[in-house]
Scaffold this active site. Structure first.
Site, mmCIF file in Angstrom:
data_model
loop_
_atom_site.group_PDB
_atom_site.id
_atom_site.type_symbol
_atom_site.label_atom_id
_atom_site.label_comp_id
_atom_site.label_asym_id
_atom_site.label_seq_id
_atom_site.Cartn_x
_atom_site.Cartn_y
_atom_site.Cartn_z
ATOM 1 N N GLY A 12 3.068 4.668 1.184
ATOM 2 C CA GLY A 12 1.593 4.203 0.634
ATOM 3 C C GLY A 12 0.809 4.504 1.709
ATOM 4 O O GLY A 12 0.882 4.490 2.933
ATOM 5 N N ARG A 26 -5.579 17.567 17.337
ATOM 6 C CA ARG A 26 -6.529 17.841 18.399
ATOM 7 C C ARG A 26 -5.591 17.695 19.861
ATOM 8 O O ARG A 26 -5.884 18.746 20.638
ATOM 9 C CB ARG A 26 -7.849 17.172 18.518
ATOM 10 C CG ARG A 26 -8.777 17.575 17.329
ATOM 11 C CD ARG A 26 -9.824 16.975 17.379
ATOM 12 N NE ARG A 26 -11.002 17.391 16.169
ATOM 13 C CZ ARG A 26 -11.888 17.158 15.753
ATOM 14 N NH1 ARG A 26 -12.354 15.959 16.391
ATOM 15 N NH2 ARG A 26 -12.767 17.766 14.835
ATOM 16 N N ARG A 73 5.916 9.373 -2.753
ATOM 17 C CA ARG A 73 6.913 8.742 -2.465
ATOM 18 C C ARG A 73 8.007 9.664 -2.802
ATOM 19 O O ARG A 73 8.166 10.010 -3.918
ATOM 20 C CB ARG A 73 7.144 7.462 -3.011
ATOM 21 C CG ARG A 73 5.925 6.396 -2.655
ATOM 22 C CD ARG A 73 6.621 5.014 -3.300
ATOM 23 N NE ARG A 73 5.427 4.119 -2.914
ATOM 24 C CZ ARG A 73 5.023 3.506 -1.635
ATOM 25 N NH1 ARG A 73 5.820 3.618 -0.432
ATOM 26 N NH2 ARG A 73 3.735 2.772 -1.685
ATOM 27 N N ASP A 104 8.333 1.947 6.472
ATOM 28 C CA ASP A 104 9.945 1.932 6.627
ATOM 29 C C ASP A 104 10.487 3.168 6.083
ATOM 30 O O ASP A 104 11.368 3.795 6.771
ATOM 31 C CB ASP A 104 10.228 0.682 6.082
ATOM 32 C CG ASP A 104 11.669 0.213 6.440
ATOM 33 O OD1 ASP A 104 12.030 0.174 7.487
ATOM 34 O OD2 ASP A 104 12.664 -0.003 5.316
ATOM 35 N N THR A 126 1.239 1.880 7.652
ATOM 36 C CA THR A 126 1.490 1.159 6.669
ATOM 37 C C THR A 126 0.645 -0.356 6.632
ATOM 38 O O THR A 126 0.528 -0.895 7.819
ATOM 39 C CB THR A 126 2.979 0.730 6.337
ATOM 40 O OG1 THR A 126 2.886 -0.331 5.331
ATOM 41 C CG2 THR A 126 3.770 0.176 7.553
ATOM 42 N N ASP A 128 1.449 -3.000 5.675
ATOM 43 C CA ASP A 128 2.307 -4.154 5.476
ATOM 44 C C ASP A 128 3.020 -4.917 6.618
ATOM 45 O O ASP A 128 3.190 -5.992 6.685
ATOM 46 C CB ASP A 128 3.812 -3.507 4.702
ATOM 47 C CG ASP A 128 3.485 -2.921 3.246
ATOM 48 O OD1 ASP A 128 2.442 -3.508 2.601
ATOM 49 O OD2 ASP A 128 4.404 -2.503 2.571
ATOM 50 N N ASP A 130 5.468 -4.286 8.657
ATOM 51 C CA ASP A 130 6.841 -4.662 8.239
ATOM 52 C C ASP A 130 7.830 -4.252 9.008
ATOM 53 O O ASP A 130 8.939 -3.977 8.904
ATOM 54 C CB ASP A 130 6.985 -4.616 6.837
ATOM 55 C CG ASP A 130 6.999 -3.201 6.393
ATOM 56 O OD1 ASP A 130 6.557 -2.412 6.938
ATOM 57 O OD2 ASP A 130 7.365 -2.919 5.232
ATOM 58 N N ARG A 172 4.699 -5.957 0.324
ATOM 59 C CA ARG A 172 6.079 -5.690 -0.157
ATOM 60 C C ARG A 172 6.940 -6.815 0.192
ATOM 61 O O ARG A 172 6.630 -8.044 -0.005
ATOM 62 C CB ARG A 172 6.607 -4.432 0.591
ATOM 63 C CG ARG A 172 7.696 -3.807 -0.112
ATOM 64 C CD ARG A 172 8.215 -2.650 0.586
ATOM 65 N NE ARG A 172 7.072 -1.437 0.679
ATOM 66 C CZ ARG A 172 7.095 -0.697 -0.658
ATOM 67 N NH1 ARG A 172 8.166 -0.653 -1.483
ATOM 68 N NH2 ARG A 172 6.220 0.422 -0.611
ATOM 69 N N MET A 215 -13.000 -29.955 -3.124
ATOM 70 C CA MET A 215 -12.826 -29.563 -4.234
ATOM 71 C C MET A 215 -12.781 -28.115 -4.412
ATOM 72 O O MET A 215 -12.348 -27.781 -5.684
ATOM 73 C CB MET A 215 -14.380 -29.613 -5.017
ATOM 74 C CG MET A 215 -14.460 -31.184 -5.153
ATOM 75 S SD MET A 215 -13.249 -32.298 -5.548
ATOM 76 C CE MET A 215 -13.231 -31.841 -7.398
HETATM 77 O O1 F6P Z 1 3.607 -0.311 1.302
HETATM 78 C C1 F6P Z 1 2.406 -0.280 1.218
HETATM 79 C C2 F6P Z 1 2.366 -0.818 -0.104
HETATM 80 O O2 F6P Z 1 0.834 -1.001 -0.761
HETATM 81 C C3 F6P Z 1 2.975 -2.155 -0.511
HETATM 82 O O3 F6P Z 1 2.192 -3.448 0.025
HETATM 83 C C4 F6P Z 1 3.112 -2.400 -2.029
HETATM 84 O O4 F6P Z 1 4.054 -3.054 -2.469
HETATM 85 C C5 F6P Z 1 3.447 -1.076 -2.472
HETATM 86 O O5 F6P Z 1 2.968 -0.167 -1.357
HETATM 87 C C6 F6P Z 1 2.885 -0.318 -3.662
HETATM 88 O O6 F6P Z 1 3.336 0.840 -3.927
HETATM 89 P P1 F6P Z 1 2.668 1.775 -4.815
HETATM 90 O O7 F6P Z 1 1.397 2.601 -4.170
HETATM 91 O O8 F6P Z 1 3.673 2.876 -5.133
HETATM 92 O O9 F6P Z 1 2.357 1.075 -6.246
#
Ligand code: F6P
Length: 321
Positions: A12, A26, A73, A104, A126, A128, A130, A172, A215
């Site tokens: 991603g 550079r 991917r 990852d 990323t 994420d 993570d 994710r 509220m």
């Molecule tokens: O890893 C980045 C991310 O945006 C995640 O947060 C999400 O689950 C995933 O990629 C979505 O992947 P794709 O772009 O393949 O729909």
């Protein structure tokens, strides 16, 4: 002495990837290296979508989201056949060192290449957050800023209509986007993949808040949390008697101009990657720990486990009472 290096972005996209590419290109040229851009991540590596980069090829990209090298991917790269093709392509172009920018999956791909003799520097790209070896990943800060901007806007309408809003964010299997946005955006509660969902607790919060004149409420739910967002909303409507609306922020969170923090992290990690490749270092994962740019053995870095920050999580509960 290494002569040619390659740079790719994979998985991603994340805001700041372009800043990292610019820095690698550079700094690489400055260090006397030839730098090759590999398009569409490991897919493009297998197919030989490789071109030499010069200083100008990375002009005017520092401030842009996305990645000029494109990303993908790659399923093929996970097969032995794909891996062999990738290695052959690197050999054909005489590329001895590689900078792989991604999450990852990308860094695991980098590890596989390194096991087969390629020097690879992994940069954490990323939204994420993570990757456990680094405090922050490139793109996370921008994504959280985007979520905060959305919370501010949703609050306006949510407050006008006296509604409860559930905002689903990405990440994710990691709850950091939800956690950081929840704490700094003043959410009533966050729901993260790392912790069990306590729907009673969330509903109690909303009901008690309503009884005290609150509220409008914001609940941030990470996409990986173990409850479907629509089901959560239905259940909340049933239990609280309030109007509850779902907003799924989705890909909005991946775009936009990177923040200063993401540009800085990307730029410093890119420069460190070149420094390590030029000094013939073994493969590393590069990141930031306590404000310092750090490098870790790639395999060990990927074995580390990410944990949710419980102090931050508990603080959300205290501040939103
Ligand atoms: O890893 C980045 C991310 O945006 C995640 O947060 C999400 O689950 C995933 O990629 C979505 O992947 P794709 O772009 O393949 O729909």
């Amino acid at each position: 002495m290494m002569k040619r290096i390659g740079v790719l972005t994979s998985g991603g996209d994340a805001p700041g990837m372009n800043a990292a590419i610019r820095s690698v290109v550079r700094c690489g040229i400055e260090a006397g290296l030839e730098v090759y851009g590999i398009e569409r991540g490991y897919e493009g590596l297998i197919d030989g979508e490789i071109r030499q980069m010069d200083r100008r090829s990375v002009g005017d990209i520092l401030q842009r989201g996305g990645t000029i090298l494109k990303t993908a991917r790659s399923q093929r790269f996970m097969t032995e056949e794909g891996m062999t093709k990738a290695l052959t392509m690197l050999d054909t172009f005489g590329i001895e060192g590689l900078v792989a920018i991604g999450g990852d999956g990308t860094l695991h791909g980098a590890l596989e290449l390194s096991k087969r003799g390629v020097k690879v520097m992994g940069l954490p790209g990323t939204i994420d957050n993570d990757l456990a070896y680094t405090d922050f990943t490139i793109g996370f800060d921008t994504a959280v800023s985007t979520v905060l901007d959305a919370i501010t806007k949703i609050r306006d309408t949510s407050s006008a209509h006296e509604r409860v809003s559930v905002i689903e964010v990405m990440g994710r299997n990691c709850g950091d986007i939800a956690l950081y946005a929840g704490l700094t955006g003043g959410a009533e509660d966050v729901i993260v993949p790392e912790l069990p969902v306590d729907i009673n607790k969330i509903c109690r919060k909303v009901v008690i808040g309503t009884n005290h004149g609150k509220m409008q409420s914001i609940i941030i739910k990470a996409e990986g949390a173990p409850i479907d967002s629509n089901e959560l909303v239905e259940e909340m409507i049933k239990r609280t008697g309030r109007e509850v609306k779902l907003v799924v922020l989705s890909y909005l969170q991946r775009g936009g101009s990177p923040t200063m923090r993401d540009r800085l992290l990307a730029t410093l990690c890119g420069s460190k990657a070149v420094e390590l490749l030029a000094s013939d270092s073994s493969s590393k994962a590069i990141g930031v720990v306590d404000g310092q740019i750090m490098e870790y053995d790639l395999a060990s870095a990927l074995e580390m486990e990410h944990h949710i920050n419980m102090d931050m999580y508990n603080l959300i509960g205290v501040l939103s009472k």
